[in-house]
Enzyme design. Structure first.
Site, PDB file in Angstrom:
ATOM      1  N   GLU A   1      13.174   0.487   6.766  1.00  0.00           N
ATOM      2  CA  GLU A   1      12.844   0.970   5.432  1.00  0.00           C
ATOM      3  C   GLU A   1      13.387   0.019   4.356  1.00  0.00           C
ATOM      4  O   GLU A   1      12.691  -0.317   3.397  1.00  0.00           O
ATOM      5  CB  GLU A   1      13.379   2.397   5.233  1.00  0.00           C
ATOM      6  CG  GLU A   1      13.133   2.990   3.867  1.00  0.00           C
ATOM      7  CD  GLU A   1      11.659   3.099   3.472  1.00  0.00           C
ATOM      8  OE1 GLU A   1      10.776   2.832   4.314  1.00  0.00           O
ATOM      9  OE2 GLU A   1      11.404   3.428   2.307  1.00  0.00           O
TER      10      GLU A   1
ATOM     11  N   GLU B   1       7.913  -5.210  -0.216  1.00  0.00           N
ATOM     12  CA  GLU B   1       6.714  -4.727  -0.917  1.00  0.00           C
ATOM     13  C   GLU B   1       6.822  -4.881  -2.433  1.00  0.00           C
ATOM     14  O   GLU B   1       5.815  -5.041  -3.105  1.00  0.00           O
ATOM     15  CB  GLU B   1       6.369  -3.282  -0.538  1.00  0.00           C
ATOM     16  CG  GLU B   1       7.320  -2.246  -1.043  1.00  0.00           C
ATOM     17  CD  GLU B   1       6.891  -0.830  -0.678  1.00  0.00           C
ATOM     18  OE1 GLU B   1       5.700  -0.520  -0.725  1.00  0.00           O
ATOM     19  OE2 GLU B   1       7.784  -0.022  -0.358  1.00  0.00           O
TER      20      GLU B   1
ATOM     21  N   LYS C   1      10.973  -1.872   1.719  1.00  0.00           N
ATOM     22  CA  LYS C   1      11.171  -1.672   0.277  1.00  0.00           C
ATOM     23  C   LYS C   1      11.303  -3.022  -0.414  1.00  0.00           C
ATOM     24  O   LYS C   1      10.699  -3.278  -1.431  1.00  0.00           O
ATOM     25  CB  LYS C   1      12.428  -0.826   0.082  1.00  0.00           C
ATOM     26  CG  LYS C   1      12.433   0.157  -1.017  1.00  0.00           C
ATOM     27  CD  LYS C   1      11.743   1.458  -0.807  1.00  0.00           C
ATOM     28  CE  LYS C   1      10.429   1.424  -0.167  1.00  0.00           C
ATOM     29  NZ  LYS C   1       9.810   2.688   0.076  1.00  0.00           N
TER      30      LYS C   1
ATOM     31  N   CYS D   1      -8.335   4.221  -5.219  1.00  0.00           N
ATOM     32  CA  CYS D   1      -9.042   4.294  -6.498  1.00  0.00           C
ATOM     33  C   CYS D   1      -8.823   5.666  -7.121  1.00  0.00           C
ATOM     34  O   CYS D   1      -8.552   6.648  -6.427  1.00  0.00           O
ATOM     35  CB  CYS D   1     -10.545   4.098  -6.375  1.00  0.00           C
ATOM     36  SG  CYS D   1     -11.025   2.578  -5.573  1.00  0.00           S
TER      37      CYS D   1
ATOM     38  N   HIS E   1      16.927 -12.513  20.852  1.00  0.00           N
ATOM     39  CA  HIS E   1      15.834 -12.776  21.810  1.00  0.00           C
ATOM     40  C   HIS E   1      14.699 -13.530  21.135  1.00  0.00           C
ATOM     41  O   HIS E   1      13.545 -13.394  21.510  1.00  0.00           O
ATOM     42  CB  HIS E   1      15.353 -11.466  22.430  1.00  0.00           C
ATOM     43  CG  HIS E   1      16.417 -10.820  23.266  1.00  0.00           C
ATOM     44  ND1 HIS E   1      16.745 -11.253  24.527  1.00  0.00           N
ATOM     45  CD2 HIS E   1      17.286  -9.816  22.980  1.00  0.00           C
ATOM     46  CE1 HIS E   1      17.739 -10.531  24.998  1.00  0.00           C
ATOM     47  NE2 HIS E   1      18.089  -9.651  24.066  1.00  0.00           N
TER      48      HIS E   1
ATOM     49  N   TRP F   1      -8.989   0.016  -6.461  1.00  0.00           N
ATOM     50  CA  TRP F   1      -8.267  -0.722  -5.437  1.00  0.00           C
ATOM     51  C   TRP F   1      -9.368  -1.228  -4.516  1.00  0.00           C
ATOM     52  O   TRP F   1      -9.978  -0.458  -3.769  1.00  0.00           O
ATOM     53  CB  TRP F   1      -7.301   0.193  -4.693  1.00  0.00           C
ATOM     54  CG  TRP F   1      -6.408  -0.544  -3.737  1.00  0.00           C
ATOM     55  CD1 TRP F   1      -5.228  -1.149  -4.024  1.00  0.00           C
ATOM     56  CD2 TRP F   1      -6.636  -0.748  -2.346  1.00  0.00           C
ATOM     57  NE1 TRP F   1      -4.709  -1.723  -2.893  1.00  0.00           N
ATOM     58  CE2 TRP F   1      -5.545  -1.501  -1.853  1.00  0.00           C
ATOM     59  CE3 TRP F   1      -7.662  -0.406  -1.450  1.00  0.00           C
ATOM     60  CZ2 TRP F   1      -5.450  -1.894  -0.514  1.00  0.00           C
ATOM     61  CZ3 TRP F   1      -7.555  -0.798  -0.122  1.00  0.00           C
ATOM     62  CH2 TRP F   1      -6.456  -1.525   0.337  1.00  0.00           C
TER      63      TRP F   1
ATOM     64  N   ARG G   1      -3.065   4.858  -8.040  1.00  0.00           N
ATOM     65  CA  ARG G   1      -4.023   4.889  -6.926  1.00  0.00           C
ATOM     66  C   ARG G   1      -4.711   3.543  -6.716  1.00  0.00           C
ATOM     67  O   ARG G   1      -5.474   3.374  -5.761  1.00  0.00           O
ATOM     68  CB  ARG G   1      -5.088   5.963  -7.161  1.00  0.00           C
ATOM     69  CG  ARG G   1      -4.521   7.354  -7.329  1.00  0.00           C
ATOM     70  CD  ARG G   1      -5.619   8.327  -7.620  1.00  0.00           C
ATOM     71  NE  ARG G   1      -6.466   8.515  -6.471  1.00  0.00           N
ATOM     72  CZ  ARG G   1      -6.252   9.405  -5.515  1.00  0.00           C
ATOM     73  NH1 ARG G   1      -5.194  10.199  -5.584  1.00  0.00           N
ATOM     74  NH2 ARG G   1      -7.069   9.510  -4.498  1.00  0.00           N
TER      75      ARG G   1
ATOM     76  N   ASN H   1     -14.618   7.141  -5.519  1.00  0.00           N
ATOM     77  CA  ASN H   1     -13.431   6.856  -4.715  1.00  0.00           C
ATOM     78  C   ASN H   1     -13.790   7.178  -3.271  1.00  0.00           C
ATOM     79  O   ASN H   1     -14.251   8.280  -2.979  1.00  0.00           O
ATOM     80  CB  ASN H   1     -12.262   7.746  -5.183  1.00  0.00           C
ATOM     81  CG  ASN H   1     -11.096   7.723  -4.211  1.00  0.00           C
ATOM     82  OD1 ASN H   1     -10.834   6.693  -3.595  1.00  0.00           O
ATOM     83  ND2 ASN H   1     -10.408   8.837  -4.071  1.00  0.00           N
ATOM     84  N   GLY H   2     -13.585   6.197  -2.379  1.00  0.00           N
ATOM     85  CA  GLY H   2     -13.919   6.424  -0.967  1.00  0.00           C
ATOM     86  C   GLY H   2     -14.699   5.243  -0.435  1.00  0.00           C
ATOM     87  O   GLY H   2     -14.759   4.177  -1.062  1.00  0.00           O
TER      88      GLY H   2
ATOM     89  N   LYS I   1      -0.754   3.698  -4.356  1.00  0.00           N
ATOM     90  CA  LYS I   1       0.137   4.789  -3.954  1.00  0.00           C
ATOM     91  C   LYS I   1      -0.485   5.669  -2.874  1.00  0.00           C
ATOM     92  O   LYS I   1       0.197   6.165  -1.999  1.00  0.00           O
ATOM     93  CB  LYS I   1       0.457   5.615  -5.196  1.00  0.00           C
ATOM     94  CG  LYS I   1       1.435   6.739  -4.959  1.00  0.00           C
ATOM     95  CD  LYS I   1       2.843   6.227  -4.928  1.00  0.00           C
ATOM     96  CE  LYS I   1       3.858   7.313  -4.703  1.00  0.00           C
ATOM     97  NZ  LYS I   1       5.083   6.745  -4.105  1.00  0.00           N
TER      98      LYS I   1
HETATM   99  C1  F6R Z   1       6.143   2.280   0.922  1.00  0.00           C
HETATM  100  C2  F6R Z   1       5.190   3.371   0.803  1.00  0.00           C
HETATM  101  C3  F6R Z   1       4.147   3.475   1.835  1.00  0.00           C
HETATM  102  C4  F6R Z   1       3.837   4.945   2.144  1.00  0.00           C
HETATM  103  C5  F6R Z   1       2.622   5.032   3.075  1.00  0.00           C
HETATM  104  C6  F6R Z   1       2.306   6.463   3.442  1.00  0.00           C
HETATM  105  O1  F6R Z   1       7.077   2.335  -0.130  1.00  0.00           O
HETATM  106  O2  F6R Z   1       5.231   4.136  -0.126  1.00  0.00           O
HETATM  107  O3  F6R Z   1       4.472   2.776   2.991  1.00  0.00           O
HETATM  108  O4  F6R Z   1       4.962   5.527   2.725  1.00  0.00           O
HETATM  109  O5  F6R Z   1       1.512   4.461   2.452  1.00  0.00           O
HETATM  110  O6  F6R Z   1       1.984   7.199   2.312  1.00  0.00           O
HETATM  111  P1  F6R Z   1       2.031   8.773   2.314  1.00  0.00           P
HETATM  112  O7  F6R Z   1       3.452   9.165   2.475  1.00  0.00           O
HETATM  113  O8  F6R Z   1       1.473   9.162   0.980  1.00  0.00           O
HETATM  114  O9  F6R Z   1       1.192   9.230   3.458  1.00  0.00           O
END
Ligand code: F6R
Length: 593
Positions: free
Chosen positions: A466, A473, A470, A2, A489, A73, A28, A97-98, A588
């Site tokens: 990764e 998501e 990517k 949030c 396996h 969020w 956020r 937020n929290g 994010k």
């Molecule tokens: C995926 C992504 C997330 C972050 C994860 C950690 O694209 O962005 O998996 O890598 O939430 O976030 P940070 O790096 O901000 O601790």
């Protein structure tokens, strides 16, 4: 998660400033949003399910000198207007937020005192508690102080009172909160981008702080209610980095910024960590994936054993940490709750902590004993790309700093030109970016599939993870990453006619092994997309598409290899018309456990 923002000033710009700030905080969380403002001595609260754009449609730009806003969020209660913030109780209105961990217990007590609740949120309980204390004491500062004793958990709160149009209040514990300062206007916000259009001067509140803001001044009190001076700071970042600059999406723009980010981050200093016996990397999501790449590089070239732990698991398992173990926390946002908590645990257990962090002065950056900043600038797309690349670079520099004194001649030979190669890397990255059309073609071939697999060995397996994250998501296509030799396996039974399998093969020493695995899936009908370097042959007709990237210094190869994976994910999501920069259900900055 949030985002919160608040405005107090004399320019009647409260509503516009808060809406604008919320747009910059949408990374956020973005499932619902709301604003509260005082106009003509009257409190107005407007909330909407959906994005800030939806909220904007419902809000008339009215003159106001006091406003608070929130982008959500959801954690407690479904996504709807009732659960959206701001929440109001008696004469108190808040955005939060929290998470208030003991909200059920507090709610029961407040119900006994006659409070009624409309929403399912912990925030409405926090609001009612603040109102109850305010009705009891008649003094908001005393009420905030009492509130901090009763509420457990994490909170960054912006608060206004019905009968006080001259003050805005802020309370902070375990969730980030800054105060923006300009001449006739003051702001509270979860993060700097929310206020950057108005001021680059800000202060960071510390845990336990609360602040009283009016248009002319800011007064901060610490956990013991003593007036304190928190150091004013200046945001040095680039406001341009929060605009798309002609790209269709922030994600695409941020991928294209990678060469520049690598160039800048190349100049950062790496601390000497050669005295430690062991390294433990803690991180989440993509940051954890960079940790896995880092583990391969540091163990192979630096000769120090490395464990990589998902921060949310690290917190709840038996740990073997001591003062000979260095705990490295990797985080773009520097706010990920589990990573922050992992750092605190490591410190308590006597380990030194090093952060690899993108956001300066973030909570993790302040908590760790030592830090290296990735210089990726503001990353707006929810899916990380340029910060991921910069994290790989810092880890490669760490591996190099450990390896350069090695007695192993063959290892030294492999990496001897590292510093020179690092200088050349941005140009090579640009060449890879110039092949975007090829990656787009692959995306067109696979975007309608329901399942996509990524395989690789060793460091290429970490990259496969990764690439897969990517893709899933942002495009919502089911995808999995497998260690190439592990597929048979069990998972190989999922391979059907034309199932896309993206095979990453960049390590010459084990290339044949992974190529055999690709042949195995190809002979079972898979459509193999073969991503490799110009130094690996890969004989046979086991693939439908071959993507070739230049071979570079082994410590830097992952930074090259990830670009096609990022661009394939981007174009698959684009073909599927997904909301690329704000994928559903995500945020994010993950500030909840
Ligand atoms: C995926 C992504 C997330 C972050 C994860 C950690 O694209 O962005 O998996 O890598 O939430 O976030 P940070 O790096 O901000 O601790």
């Amino acid at each position: 998660m949030c985002g919160i923002i608040g405005y107090i000033g004399s320019q009647n710009k409260g509503v516009e400033s808060v809406l604008n700030g919320l747009e910059h905080l949408e990374y956020r969380g973005y499932d619902s949003a709301g604003i509260a403002f005082i106009s003509d001595d009257k409190l107005n609260i407007i909330k909407e399910k959906g994005r800030i754009a939806d909220l904007r449609k419902s809000v008339e730009i009215t003159s106001s000198n006091l406003a608070i806003g929130h982008t959500r969020w959801a954690t407690h209660g479904e996504v709807n207007k009732v659960n959206a913030h701001p929440h109001h109780s008696g004469s108190v209105t808040i955005v939060h937020n929290g998470i208030i961990e003991n909200y059920i217990e507090l709610k029961e007590e407040l119900i006994k005192k006659g409070y009624e609740f409309k929403s399912k949120t912990d925030t409405e309980v926090a609001c009612a508690l603040l109102d109850y204390l305010y009705q009891k004491t008649g003094d908001i500062k005393e009420s905030i102080s009492e509130f901090k004793k009763k509420a457990k958990g994490a909170y960054a709160i912006g608060l206004i009172l019905d009968n006080d149009k001259d003050n805005l209040y802020a309370i902070k514990k375990n969730s980030p909160l800054i105060i923006g300062i300009s001449k006739d206007e003051k702001f509270i916000a979860s993060d700097v981008p929310a206020i950057i259009d108005y001021t680059n001067k800000y202060i960071i509140l510390e845990d336990g702080d609360y602040a009283v803001l009016n248009k002319d001044s800011v007064t901060v009190f610490d956990n013991e209610n003593n007036k304190v001076n928190r150091k004013p700071r200046t945001f040095e970042g680039d406001a341009l980095s929060i605009s798309k600059c002609g790209y269709d999406h922030f994600m695409q723009k941020e991928i294209y910024e990678e060469p520049e980010v690598i160039k800048k981050t190349a100049l950062t200093d790496i601390p000497d960590i050669s005295n430690y016996d062991r390294i433990c990397i803690v991180a989440c999501g993509s940051a954890m994936h960079t940790g896995l790449v880092g583990k391969s590089l540091i163990e192979k070239y630096g000769d120090i054993p490395v464990d990589v732990e998902i921060a949310s698991e690290f917190r709840y398992k038996k740990l073997f940490l001591d003062n000979k173990t260095l705990v490295i926390a990797i985080s773009q946002s520097g706010e990920t709750a589990d990573t922050l908590e992992a750092v605190k645990i490591a410190k308590k257990m006597g380990s030194d902590t090093l952060g690899i962090i993108n956001v300066k002065e973030s909570s993790i950056a302040r908590e760790v004993d030592n830090r290296v900043y990735t210089l990726a600038g503001s990353e707006i797309a929810v899916a990380t790309t340029k910060a991921y690349a910069a994290q790989l670079e810092v880890l490669s520099k760490i591996a190099y700093s450990l390896a350069k004194n090695s007695k192993d001649a063959s290892k030294l030979k492999e990496i001897k030109d590292y510093l020179e190669d690092l200088q050349k890397l941005p140009i090579i990255m640009q060449e890879v970016l110039d092949n975007e059309e090829e990656y787009k073609k692959v995306a067109k071939e696979i975007y309608k599939h329901k399942d996509i697999f990524f395989i690789g060995r060793g460091i290429d397996y970490a990259l496969a993870m990764e690439g897969s994250l990517k893709l899933k998501e942002i495009s919502y296509i089911h995808s999995e990453a497998y260690a190439a030799g592990e597929l048979k396996h069990g998972t190989i039974s999922l391979i059907e006619e034309q199932t896309p399998v993206i095979g990453i093969v960049s390590d010459k020493l084990i290339a044949d092994k992974t190529i055999s695995n690709l042949k195995e899936v190809n002979s079972r009908g898979a459509n193999v997309i073969y991503l490799t370097t110009n130094q690996i042959k890969g004989e046979g007709d086991f693939y439908s598409t071959k993507l070739v990237v230049p071979e570079v210094n082994p410590l830097l190869q992952p930074i090259i290899n990830v670009i096609p994976l990022q661009l394939i994910a981007y174009h698959v999501a684009k073909y599927n018309k997904c909301d690329i920069d704000k994928p559903r259900n995500l945020a994010k900055s993950v500030t909840v456990e």
